[in-house]
Design an enzyme around this catalytic site. Structure first.
Site, PDB file in Angstrom:
ATOM      1  N   ASP A 143       9.206  14.471  -4.479  1.00  0.00           N
ATOM      2  CA  ASP A 143       9.021  13.030  -4.387  1.00  0.00           C
ATOM      3  C   ASP A 143       9.102  12.683  -2.909  1.00  0.00           C
ATOM      4  O   ASP A 143      10.194  12.619  -2.325  1.00  0.00           O
ATOM      5  CB  ASP A 143      10.110  12.307  -5.180  1.00  0.00           C
ATOM      6  CG  ASP A 143       9.976  10.788  -5.118  1.00  0.00           C
ATOM      7  OD1 ASP A 143       9.122  10.297  -4.351  1.00  0.00           O
ATOM      8  OD2 ASP A 143      10.740  10.097  -5.820  1.00  0.00           O
ATOM      9  N   GLY A 199       0.203  14.892  -2.571  1.00  0.00           N
ATOM     10  CA  GLY A 199      -0.444  14.181  -3.677  1.00  0.00           C
ATOM     11  C   GLY A 199      -1.652  14.928  -4.195  1.00  0.00           C
ATOM     12  O   GLY A 199      -2.687  14.328  -4.513  1.00  0.00           O
ATOM     13  N   LYS A 253      -0.773   0.514   4.155  1.00  0.00           N
ATOM     14  CA  LYS A 253      -1.917   1.278   4.639  1.00  0.00           C
ATOM     15  C   LYS A 253      -2.290   0.873   6.074  1.00  0.00           C
ATOM     16  O   LYS A 253      -2.760   1.698   6.862  1.00  0.00           O
ATOM     17  CB  LYS A 253      -3.106   1.096   3.700  1.00  0.00           C
ATOM     18  CG  LYS A 253      -2.898   1.727   2.329  1.00  0.00           C
ATOM     19  CD  LYS A 253      -2.652   3.229   2.439  1.00  0.00           C
ATOM     20  CE  LYS A 253      -2.612   3.905   1.077  1.00  0.00           C
ATOM     21  NZ  LYS A 253      -2.470   5.374   1.154  1.00  0.00           N
ATOM     22  N   TYR A 273       0.527  -3.211  -0.496  1.00  0.00           N
ATOM     23  CA  TYR A 273      -0.340  -2.033  -0.326  1.00  0.00           C
ATOM     24  C   TYR A 273      -1.105  -2.129   0.988  1.00  0.00           C
ATOM     25  O   TYR A 273      -1.149  -1.157   1.760  1.00  0.00           O
ATOM     26  CB  TYR A 273      -1.304  -1.947  -1.504  1.00  0.00           C
ATOM     27  CG  TYR A 273      -2.226  -0.746  -1.459  1.00  0.00           C
ATOM     28  CD1 TYR A 273      -1.751   0.526  -1.790  1.00  0.00           C
ATOM     29  CD2 TYR A 273      -3.563  -0.891  -1.112  1.00  0.00           C
ATOM     30  CE1 TYR A 273      -2.598   1.626  -1.750  1.00  0.00           C
ATOM     31  CE2 TYR A 273      -4.414   0.206  -1.079  1.00  0.00           C
ATOM     32  CZ  TYR A 273      -3.925   1.459  -1.397  1.00  0.00           C
ATOM     33  OH  TYR A 273      -4.769   2.542  -1.359  1.00  0.00           O
ATOM     34  N   ALA A 296      -0.321  -3.793   3.650  1.00  0.00           N
ATOM     35  CA  ALA A 296       0.619  -3.657   4.762  1.00  0.00           C
ATOM     36  C   ALA A 296       0.988  -2.193   4.996  1.00  0.00           C
ATOM     37  O   ALA A 296       1.051  -1.728   6.140  1.00  0.00           O
ATOM     38  CB  ALA A 296       1.872  -4.483   4.490  1.00  0.00           C
TER      39      ALA A 296
END
Length: 245
Positions: A61, A10, A157, A153, A155
């Site tokens: 991806d 990323g 992280k 989100y 959950a």
């Protein structure tokens, strides 16, 4: 080679881009992953080379297991090894929990957790063979405290935080140090698009009265990857401006 081989997922924007720039200035050998945005990565590669390092830029991806594996294998083929793996790639969704569709939940976990695990599991054998390595997982403050409308989100992280702790205990005895950075609200493109979180009301709730900047998180990642991180094992460091104390 005496220089570190550093993988950043990323890396095309936000925290990943800021991190890539820091390691480029250190003259490291970089493998920079992006999904859709690589506008600034050519400049990062130039910075790395100008400082005696190198950089390859690879699209993948990471929510697709095979693409994540290929990304890591291409890096190892090019540089021969990986010394530092920084798992930063991720997505954000804000939605009332009872309205989350299964495909949305699955996409969140495929990207945030699946991509992280695919990169780790492919990188670990080489690190185990050399009995050294650093793995730094970018999680989130919300994985520690939870927050309304961010169930999927939070959950995902939270899963990264648990994974970090488990791997740290398992591999520290052979010299592989696994840690996590759990940022609070950071002023990235991803946050700015989220009108529920990115507004004056949220800003005023932060004790520092401002959002964090990507480079402030990159500096913590750089610390964990460097000499200062040699006794850091399974730590969840949360630069958050005081939102979680």
């Amino acid at each position: 080679m005496s220089k570190r081989v550093v993988v950043i997922t990323g890396a095309g924007r936000g925290i990943g881009l800021a991190t890539a720039k820091r390691f480029a200035l250190s003259g490291d050998l970089l493998s920079l992953n992006f999904h859709s945005s690589d506008d600034e990565l050519a400049e990062v590669a130039k910075i790395a080379k100008d400082n005696g390092g190198d950089a390859i830029i690879l699209q993948a991806d990471l929510s697709v297991h095979e693409e994540a594996i290929n990304f890591i294998k291409k890096t190892e083929e090019y540089y021969g090894r990986i010394d530092v793996l920084i798992n930063n790639a991720g997505i954000l969704q804000s939605k009332d929990a009872h309205t989350i569709e299964w495909h949305e939940w699955q996409r969140m976990f495929d990207t945030n957790v699946g991509g992280t695990w695919s990169c780790i599991s492919t990188t670990l054998p080489g690190m185990i063979e050399r009995k050294s390595g650093r793995i730094i997982n970018v999680s989130s403050e919300l994985g520690l405290i939870g927050f309304p409308t961010y169930a999927s989100y939070c959950a995902s992280k939270g899963a990264i935080i648990a994974l970090t702790k488990a791997l740290a205990k398992e591999y520290a005895p052979i010299g592989i140090l696994v840690n996590s950075v759990a940022p609070g609200p950071i002023e990235t493109d991803m946050l700015i698009k989220d009108t529920i979180e990115y507004n004056d009301e949220t800003r005023e709730q932060i004790p520092l009265k401002r959002f964090g900047q990507p480079d402030e998180i990159a500096s913590v990642i750089e610390f964990l990857a460097g000499p200062g991180g040699t006794f850091m094992v399974g730590q969840i460091i949360s630069p958050n401006g005081g939102t979680a104390i």
